[in-house]
Design a protein around this motif. Structure first.
Motif, PDB file in Angstrom:
ATOM      1  N   LEU A  15       0.836  -1.208   0.000  1.00 13.10           N
ATOM      2  CA  LEU A  15       0.000   0.000   0.000  1.00 13.10           C
ATOM      3  C   LEU A  15       0.869   1.255   0.000  1.00 13.10           C
ATOM      4  O   LEU A  15       1.798   1.368   0.809  1.00 13.10           O
ATOM      5  N   ILE A  16       0.551   2.148  -0.917  1.00 13.05           N
ATOM      6  CA  ILE A  16       1.313   3.400  -1.048  1.00 13.05           C
ATOM      7  C   ILE A  16       0.304   4.533  -0.948  1.00 13.05           C
ATOM      8  O   ILE A  16      -0.675   4.557  -1.712  1.00 13.05           O
ATOM      9  N   ALA A  17       0.516   5.441  -0.025  1.00 14.71           N
ATOM     10  CA  ALA A  17      -0.446   6.540   0.145  1.00 14.71           C
ATOM     11  C   ALA A  17       0.059   7.806  -0.526  1.00 14.71           C
ATOM     12  O   ALA A  17       1.249   8.116  -0.473  1.00 14.71           O
ATOM     13  N   VAL A  18      -0.867   8.509  -1.184  1.00 14.57           N
ATOM     14  CA  VAL A  18      -0.593   9.888  -1.622  1.00 14.57           C
ATOM     15  C   VAL A  18      -1.708  10.727  -1.013  1.00 14.57           C
ATOM     16  O   VAL A  18      -2.892  10.534  -1.328  1.00 14.57           O
ATOM     17  N   THR A  19      -1.353  11.604  -0.121  1.00 14.55           N
ATOM     18  CA  THR A  19      -2.376  12.382   0.584  1.00 14.55           C
ATOM     19  C   THR A  19      -1.739  13.643   1.176  1.00 14.55           C
ATOM     20  O   THR A  19      -0.526  13.804   1.130  1.00 14.55           O
ATOM     21  N   ASP A  20      -2.573  14.513   1.703  1.00 13.11           N
ATOM     22  CA  ASP A  20      -2.048  15.724   2.335  1.00 13.11           C
ATOM     23  C   ASP A  20      -1.496  15.402   3.729  1.00 13.11           C
ATOM     24  O   ASP A  20      -1.960  14.446   4.364  1.00 13.11           O
ATOM     25  N   PRO A  21      -0.572  16.213   4.219  1.00  8.96           N
ATOM     26  CA  PRO A  21      -0.073  15.982   5.571  1.00  8.96           C
ATOM     27  C   PRO A  21      -1.214  16.103   6.583  1.00  8.96           C
ATOM     28  O   PRO A  21      -2.094  16.947   6.428  1.00  8.96           O
ATOM     29  N   GLY A  22      -1.201  15.226   7.563  1.00  9.95           N
ATOM     30  CA  GLY A  22      -2.157  15.343   8.670  1.00  9.95           C
ATOM     31  C   GLY A  22      -3.528  14.735   8.428  1.00  9.95           C
ATOM     32  O   GLY A  22      -4.383  14.799   9.316  1.00  9.95           O
ATOM     33  N   THR A  23      -3.787  14.161   7.264  1.00  8.52           N
ATOM     34  CA  THR A  23      -5.111  13.560   7.060  1.00  8.52           C
ATOM     35  C   THR A  23      -5.194  12.246   7.845  1.00  8.52           C
ATOM     36  O   THR A  23      -4.171  11.676   8.238  1.00  8.52           O
ATOM     37  N   THR A  24      -6.426  11.757   8.003  1.00  6.75           N
ATOM     38  CA  THR A  24      -6.607  10.476   8.707  1.00  6.75           C
ATOM     39  C   THR A  24      -5.851   9.379   7.964  1.00  6.75           C
ATOM     40  O   THR A  24      -5.286   8.481   8.585  1.00  6.75           O
ATOM     41  N   LEU A  25      -5.867   9.472   6.648  1.00  8.08           N
ATOM     42  CA  LEU A  25      -5.166   8.443   5.871  1.00  8.08           C
ATOM     43  C   LEU A  25      -3.662   8.517   6.116  1.00  8.08           C
ATOM     44  O   LEU A  25      -2.997   7.486   6.288  1.00  8.08           O
ATOM     45  N   ALA A  26      -3.123   9.743   6.161  1.00  7.05           N
ATOM     46  CA  ALA A  26      -1.683   9.891   6.404  1.00  7.05           C
ATOM     47  C   ALA A  26      -1.338   9.283   7.753  1.00  7.05           C
ATOM     48  O   ALA A  26      -0.361   8.520   7.882  1.00  7.05           O
ATOM     49  N   GLU A  27      -2.169   9.594   8.743  1.00  6.48           N
ATOM     50  CA  GLU A  27      -1.884   9.055  10.083  1.00  6.48           C
ATOM     51  C   GLU A  27      -1.966   7.541  10.100  1.00  6.48           C
ATOM     52  O   GLU A  27      -1.091   6.852  10.622  1.00  6.48           O
ATOM     53  N   GLN A  28      -3.031   7.009   9.477  1.00  2.00           N
ATOM     54  CA  GLN A  28      -3.212   5.551   9.448  1.00  2.00           C
ATOM     55  C   GLN A  28      -2.029   4.876   8.744  1.00  2.00           C
ATOM     56  O   GLN A  28      -1.459   3.894   9.229  1.00  2.00           O
ATOM     57  N   ALA A  29      -1.655   5.423   7.589  1.00  3.48           N
ATOM     58  CA  ALA A  29      -0.598   4.802   6.797  1.00  3.48           C
ATOM     59  C   ALA A  29       0.740   4.845   7.540  1.00  3.48           C
ATOM     60  O   ALA A  29       1.500   3.866   7.531  1.00  3.48           O
ATOM     61  N   LEU A  30       0.992   5.967   8.224  1.00  4.92           N
ATOM     62  CA  LEU A  30       2.256   6.068   8.952  1.00  4.92           C
ATOM     63  C   LEU A  30       2.245   5.119  10.162  1.00  4.92           C
ATOM     64  O   LEU A  30       3.216   4.433  10.435  1.00  4.92           O
TER      65      LEU A  30
END
Ligand SMILES: O=P(O)(O)OC[C@H]1O[C@](O)(CO)[C@@H](O)[C@@H]1O
Length: 573
Positions: A162-177
């Protein structure tokens, strides 16, 4: 790089261009002047102008993409799938197509489209790019969880793929990190979705799929300086002033066809950029992606339609409206030219090109319908029949009887259409005739097909078939829910000149697929999205004809035949 403009009253175009030059719109835009769209739009603009020089910040990104691609290939992962909607998918799709790179795009909630990915024989060789600026788009998040579940079924650890492309601080960014996804690309938060193609949203998926994204960035960089000049011949100024002068004459449809084969996929991206940016406050330009310059609606465009060649303007053809533009440039340059032209057009017609105020209404309504259906289904375990919610008692009680049932096709009509329908033959073909625009009356028909572009690809023929029957009057086509993130804004917020043909299909429990952990299936999701958008349009007084295919394959053939006014055999010829 060049843009040409044909205009029926050249002095009107010259005046509009002169005004843009005198007001220094191009150079002010390049200098990120947030005041171009009026005081109301200045605050949004503060966080939306990062795209003007995005290409200058993409060099490091290209290196990261290349190294990840090599890393994946060394592990036998050589197929890339992108889950994303609108601005988070169309740009990458165009780059990949133009460079002959294989990128599977999952921008649908039709269970047959989702299953085509998660049940693919190549699944073990894939990685999924999850592209979402907000990190919360329901289609994207649902697709990602279905993909992760399918990988688990193959004993592959999803986070590796899974590779995320999203803005900093989004729920997805947090989940992926937190979960340790393979890679997290954080995008520039000062770039809006539809202006993001030259950053991570466009470059990561296309580059991983094998497109030469460094070339795309270089092509954009090569034209950037010229686009900032306040002068005649600046292609963005030429195009924006032509479209603005046409808008003032009520020529608000732009039939678009690519004449350069490398730009074949570009019309769908352009449609989204221009329609979602300008279609609001009763104004806006609707680009219609046409199959070729010979297609119905382009070759015989009516008086309310301008035409646009992506690539060289071919032939001597002069549309009745007299408005013909062309833009000749490589793909990367096209992106920056049209983004600049769209921002200038917004300033000229007085709209904020960076918001999408009417998109939320359909999203909210879909959430309501979905919650109601999910509750009803949970309370009625014995409910059988279609997984699309059509057979749930709570819904069945509310669904009006079809206006017509013909073979495998049911037809429902909005209140704003009933009187018109009574004047037409009560057959599927007759009722389709009732919703067709008449040539030169400034109206258009939008076909909104909530079907699978993979399984039901033929549905796209509804556009040229209906445009032909309408004698060249404008007919657009969009896959649902994909168009909700594109032309959907204009259909609701733009000029009140649209009529709508919704096409949905019954989804059997066998065809459906659960959205993991959501308590509903993709079948319910797509049918709720279709019902919601039709409701919102009807609520705005728009004319909506809804067609439901009881059986997809046969129903679609019947619909195509009825659209053409012929029998199914002839349409297939
Ligand atoms: O990138 P996101 O946040 O998933 O949004 C996808 C698309 O949805 C929209 O916000 C409209 O709903 C578009 O403007 C955007 O490109």
């Amino acid at each position: 790089m060049s843009a040409t403009v044909g205009f029926p009253a050249p002095e009107e175009h010259r005046a509009e261009r002169g005004r843009m030059i005198a007001e220094k719109l191009a150079s002010r835009l390049a200098a990120r002047d947030t005041g171009l769209w009026g005081p109301g739009a200045a605050r949004t603009a503060e966080h939306r102008l990062g795209w003007t020089d995005l290409h200058t910040r993409s060099a490091g990104l290209v290196e990261q993409i290349d190294s990840l691609r090599e890393e994946l290939a060394a592990e036998g992962v050589d197929r890339i799938v992108l889950a994303g909607m609108g601005g988070s998918s169309l740009g990458a799709e165009v780059i990949a197509a133009s460079h002959g790179a294989e990128l599977a795009v999952l921008d649908s909630t039709d269970p047959l489209s989702v299953r085509a990915v998660v049940e693919s024989a190549d699944l073990a060789r894939t990685a999924l790019v999850v592209g979402t600026k907000s990190g919360t788009t329901i289609e994207t998040v649902s697709a990602a969880s279905a993909y992760a579940q399918a990988l688990r079924g193959l004993d592959i650890e999803p986070t590796e793929r899974l590779i995320a492309v999203t803005d900093p601080g989004t729920t997805l960014a947090e989940q992926a990190l937190e979960e340790g996804w393979r890679r997290v690309f954080l995008a520039d938060p000062d770039v809006g979705g539809r202006f993001s193609v030259l950053g991570a949203f466009g470059l990561v998926p296309a580059g991983l799929a094998g497109a030469d994204v460094a070339q795309v960035v270089a092509e954009a960089a090569a034209v950037a300086e010229a686009l900032a000049e306040d002068r005649e011949g600046n292609p963005a100024v030429e195009l924006a002033s032509a479209l603005s002068a046409a808008h003032a004459r009520s020529i608000r449809i732009l039939a678009v066809a690519a004449t350069d084969p490398a730009l074949e996929a570009l019309p769908a991206w352009l449609e989204q950029l221009v329609a979602e940016s300008t279609g609001k406050d009763g104004a806006g330009v609707l680009p219609i992606a046409c199959e070729s310059v010979h297609a119905a609606g382009f070759a015989d465009a009516d008086a309310g339609t301008g035409i646009c060649f992506l690539g060289e303007a071919l032939g001597e053809h002069q549309p009745v409206s007299g408005v013909a533009v062309s833009c000749e440039a490589p793909l990367g340059a096209q992106f920056l030219i049209w983004e600049t032209a769209t921002a200038l057009l917004g300033a000229a017609i007085g709209v904020d090109p960076f918001d999408q105020p009417d998109v939320e209404a359909a999203k909210a309504r879909a959430r309501e319908i979905l919650a109601r259906r999910t509750q009803a289904a949970a309370g009625s375990p014995e409910t059988g029949g279609d997984a699309d919610g059509g057979a749930a008692p709570a819904e069945a009680a509310q669904e009006p009887a079809p206006f017509l049932v013909e073979g495998e096709v049911e037809v429902y009509a909005s209140v704003h259409l009933i009187d018109d329908l009574e004047l037409h033959e009560r057959t599927l073909s007759g009722l389709l005739g009732a919703i067709l625009p008449e040539r030169d009356d400034e109206r258009y028909l939008a076909v909104c097909a909530y079907l699978s572009s993979v399984h039901d690809a033929e549905a796209a023929r509804l556009r040229p078939v209906l445009a032909d029957r309408a004698d060249g009057a404008p007919v657009s086509f969009g896959w649902g829910p994909r168009y909700l993130h594109s032309t959907g804004q204009l259909h609701k917020g733009g000029p009140d000149t649209g009529s709508f043909l919704f096409v949905t299909a019954a989804i059997s429990a066998e065809d459906d697929l659960a959205v993991p952990g959501a308590g509903f299936g993709f079948g319910s999701l797509i049918s709720s999205q279709a019902a919601a958008d039709a409701d919102v349009l009807e609520g705005l007084g728009r004319r909506v004809l809804r067609v439901r295919l009881r059986e997809r394959d046969e129903g679609l053939q019947q619909l195509l035949a009825a659209a053409a006014g012929t029998s199914p055999e002839r349409v297939g010829e």
